[in-house]
Design an enzyme around this catalytic site. Structure first.
Site, PDB file in Angstrom:
ATOM      1  N   HIS A  22       0.779  -1.349   0.150  1.00  0.00           N
ATOM      2  CA  HIS A  22      -0.029   0.108  -0.084  1.00  0.00           C
ATOM      3  C   HIS A  22       0.802   1.385  -0.078  1.00  0.00           C
ATOM      4  O   HIS A  22       0.580   2.469  -0.301  1.00  0.00           O
ATOM      5  CB  HIS A  22      -0.931  -0.088   1.182  1.00  0.00           C
ATOM      6  N   ASN A  70      -7.044   6.424   4.186  1.00  0.00           N
ATOM      7  CA  ASN A  70      -8.405   6.695   4.156  1.00  0.00           C
ATOM      8  C   ASN A  70      -8.528   8.132   4.369  1.00  0.00           C
ATOM      9  O   ASN A  70      -9.810   8.577   4.156  1.00  0.00           O
ATOM     10  CB  ASN A  70      -9.195   5.872   4.801  1.00  0.00           C
ATOM     11  N   ASP A  95      -0.388   2.521  -5.380  1.00  0.00           N
ATOM     12  CA  ASP A  95      -0.527   1.291  -5.636  1.00  0.00           C
ATOM     13  C   ASP A  95      -1.792   0.836  -6.265  1.00  0.00           C
ATOM     14  O   ASP A  95      -2.745   1.330  -5.981  1.00  0.00           O
ATOM     15  CB  ASP A  95      -0.555   0.414  -4.318  1.00  0.00           C
ATOM     16  N   ASN A 116      -9.169   3.626  -1.124  1.00  0.00           N
ATOM     17  CA  ASN A 116      -9.419   4.529  -0.010  1.00  0.00           C
ATOM     18  C   ASN A 116      -9.002   5.798  -0.118  1.00  0.00           C
ATOM     19  O   ASN A 116      -9.374   6.769   0.126  1.00  0.00           O
ATOM     20  CB  ASN A 116      -9.453   3.772   1.378  1.00  0.00           C
TER      21      ASN A 116
END
Length: 194
Positions: A22, A70, A95, A116
């Protein structure tokens, strides 16, 4: 003015998330900062690691939000408001589950695809999706229920190397990417395979 003024690398803060799938976007910005001899500093008012750099004679801002993924839009929004940067002048590096490790794609606009970080950026930019994206392939675990744990894990070393090679390869063209000369680099980058 043509090109991107704010370059954002998405990731999660903290040692436990370093080098996870991520955080590929944050890795890209870190590598660009090293290449440009720019030191990123923690900037409270921008909720992230922040630096200024000249790329192809143009002043650009580098940002790695230190909110969690997020809430990435909070950092992007703060910099855009402060420097009067339009969504079209923002490039987000992130990513991408839908492309394999070792591949990279450039894209303008579009949805968030369940990411997110992108979801929050789109909402904080007033539902504007017109920013640029550098999508670093991390592959898909195969089932939606596995995505959350998959993106927060470190890739096995062969995959991680492919992700790193992709970042290195795309950074060879960082001036064209930042100047929005995408036609000249898209064919090469989209066919590149680490």
């Amino acid at each position: 003015m043509a090109g991107f003024r704010l370059l954002v690398g998405l990731g999660n803060p903290g040692a436990e998330y370093e080098d996870t799938r991520h955080n590929a976007g944050a890795q890209w910005i870190e590598a660009l900062a090293r290449m440009s001899q720019c030191s990123l500093r923690s900037e409270k008012k921008f909720f992230g690691q922040f630096g200024k750099v000249f790329i192809g004679g143009q002043e650009c801002y580098l940002l790695i939000p230190t909110t969690y993924m997020n809430l990435s839009g909070k950092a992007v929004q703060a910099v855009c408001q402060f420097y009067k940067i339009s969504p079209q002048e923002v490039l987000v590096v992130h990513d991408e589950l839908d492309i394999a490790p070792g591949t990279i794609k450039l894209k303008k606009g579009g949805g968030h695809g369940g990411h997110n970080g992108l979801k929050d950026i789109i909402s904080k930019l007033g539902n504007n999706r017109d920013f640029g994206r550098v999508r670093i392939g991390i592959g898909h675990p195969g089932h939606a229920s596995q995505v959350a744990s998959y993106v927060l894990k470190k890739a096995p070393s062969d995959e991680y190397q492919k992700i790193e090679q992709t970042i290195d390869e795309s950074l060879r063209y960082h001036q064209d990417i930042v100047a929005d000369n995408w036609n000249s680099v898209m064919n090469h980058l989209h066919s590149f395979k680490a």
